[in-house]
Design a protein around this motif. Sequence first.
Motif, PDB file in Angstrom:
ATOM      1  N   VAL A  92       0.804  -1.025  -0.155  1.00 19.48           N
ATOM      2  CA  VAL A  92       0.029  -0.003   0.042  1.00 19.48           C
ATOM      3  C   VAL A  92       1.065   1.243  -0.140  1.00 19.48           C
ATOM      4  O   VAL A  92       1.908   1.479   0.840  1.00 19.48           O
ATOM      5  N   THR A 126      -3.756   6.378  -0.062  1.00 17.50           N
ATOM      6  CA  THR A 126      -5.033   6.140   0.342  1.00 17.50           C
ATOM      7  C   THR A 126      -5.821   6.734  -0.481  1.00 17.50           C
ATOM      8  O   THR A 126      -5.673   7.863  -0.980  1.00 17.50           O
ATOM      9  N   PRO A 127      -7.273   6.121  -0.517  1.00 20.29           N
ATOM     10  CA  PRO A 127      -7.463   4.840  -0.060  1.00 20.29           C
ATOM     11  C   PRO A 127      -7.005   3.639  -0.896  1.00 20.29           C
ATOM     12  O   PRO A 127      -6.841   3.997  -2.227  1.00 20.29           O
ATOM     13  N   THR A 128      -6.589   2.719  -0.335  1.00 20.53           N
ATOM     14  CA  THR A 128      -6.494   1.316  -1.032  1.00 20.53           C
ATOM     15  C   THR A 128      -7.427   0.341  -0.329  1.00 20.53           C
ATOM     16  O   THR A 128      -7.582   0.300   0.803  1.00 20.53           O
TER      17      THR A 128
END
Length: 86
Positions: free
Chosen positions: A52, A55-57
Amino acid sequence: MFSNQGALGVPMLKQHAVALKLDTAKFDQCLDSGKHAASIAEDMKLGETLGVQSTPTVFVNGRALVGAQPYEAFVAAIDEELARRQ
């Protein structure tokens, strides 16, 4: 806060709490205590492990949807994953 992520230090967070009319005594006590620091660090480490970077993920069955996605993107990913299981 999301649009200015460089300004998320403790003083700025406390200013946001005031602007949002939060109970600043409770907010400050929680923030200053570090009560949730270990849990947050653990989550950050997991996110890094999973790759990751923003954001968002959101993950759908291990498949990453990165960035703000429309509803249809989630429907498509879920439908594709369900179809693969059949």
